[in-house]
Design an enzyme around this catalytic site. Structure first.
Site, PDB file in Angstrom:
ATOM      1  N   ASP A   9      40.323  27.310  45.877  1.00  0.00           N
ATOM      2  CA  ASP A   9      41.332  27.973  46.688  1.00  0.00           C
ATOM      3  C   ASP A   9      42.219  26.933  47.369  1.00  0.00           C
ATOM      4  O   ASP A   9      41.727  25.975  47.949  1.00  0.00           O
ATOM      5  CB  ASP A   9      40.655  28.862  47.732  1.00  0.00           C
ATOM      6  CG  ASP A   9      41.629  29.762  48.457  1.00  0.00           C
ATOM      7  OD1 ASP A   9      42.584  30.224  47.812  1.00  0.00           O
ATOM      8  OD2 ASP A   9      41.434  29.997  49.664  1.00  0.00           O
ATOM      9  N   CYS A  29      43.531  36.047  43.589  1.00  0.00           N
ATOM     10  CA  CYS A  29      42.561  35.034  43.991  1.00  0.00           C
ATOM     11  C   CYS A  29      41.580  35.685  44.949  1.00  0.00           C
ATOM     12  O   CYS A  29      41.693  36.873  45.258  1.00  0.00           O
ATOM     13  CB  CYS A  29      43.252  33.841  44.637  1.00  0.00           C
ATOM     14  SG  CYS A  29      44.080  34.218  46.179  1.00  0.00           S
TER      15      CYS A  29
END
Length: 143
Positions: free
Chosen positions: A69, A101
């Protein structure tokens, strides 16, 4: 928990849906939203947090390309992404590819970049690997 609405991005013969990360509890509603936008491929760029079988049962291909991330994607994922776009938009111009995500939409203010993303953008050089004409003769290009 209220989730921000999905965002559709369209450019010539390409359509993308940027959306939040669902949970198993919200998966039915999430899948209905994907169908509403005629998504045929879902790309998860995070570790799996829900069962993909119900999504695939609806005829939506799920691709898992996780990476850290906030970090830029590894070269292999970029190459795989461009191959996917080239294949999907040649076979079915105007189709929609969804991406999410783990943190999902709205975790940071719009326009915010972190240092890893800025470094990636500073070093980025387009390769013009995805260039073709759609069925109407229009040029499509992703750099």
């Amino acid at each position: 928990m209220n989730r921000p609405a999905a965002v559709e991005i369209a450019y010539e013969c390409m359509r993308f849906l940027i959306t939040h990360n669902p949970t198993n509890a919200t998966l039915n509603k999430f899948t209905e939203e994907l169908k509403k936008f005629h998504v045929n491929t879902l790309v998860r760029v995070c570790d799996a947090t829900y069962d993909k079988a119900p999504v695939e049962k609806e005829g939506i291909q799920v691709v898992d390309w996780p990476f850290d991330d906030g970090a830029p994607p590894p070269t292999q994922i970029v190459d795989d992404w461009l191959k996917l776009l080239n294949t999907k938009f040649r076979e079915e111009p105007g189709c929609c590819i969804a991406v999410h995500c783990v943190a999902g939409l709205g975790r940071k203010r719009r326009g915010a970049f972190n240092s890893k993303q800025l470094l990636y953008l500073e070093k980025y050089r387009p390769k013009m690997r995805l260039r073709f004409k759609d069925t109407n003769g229009h040029n499509c290009c992703v750099q």
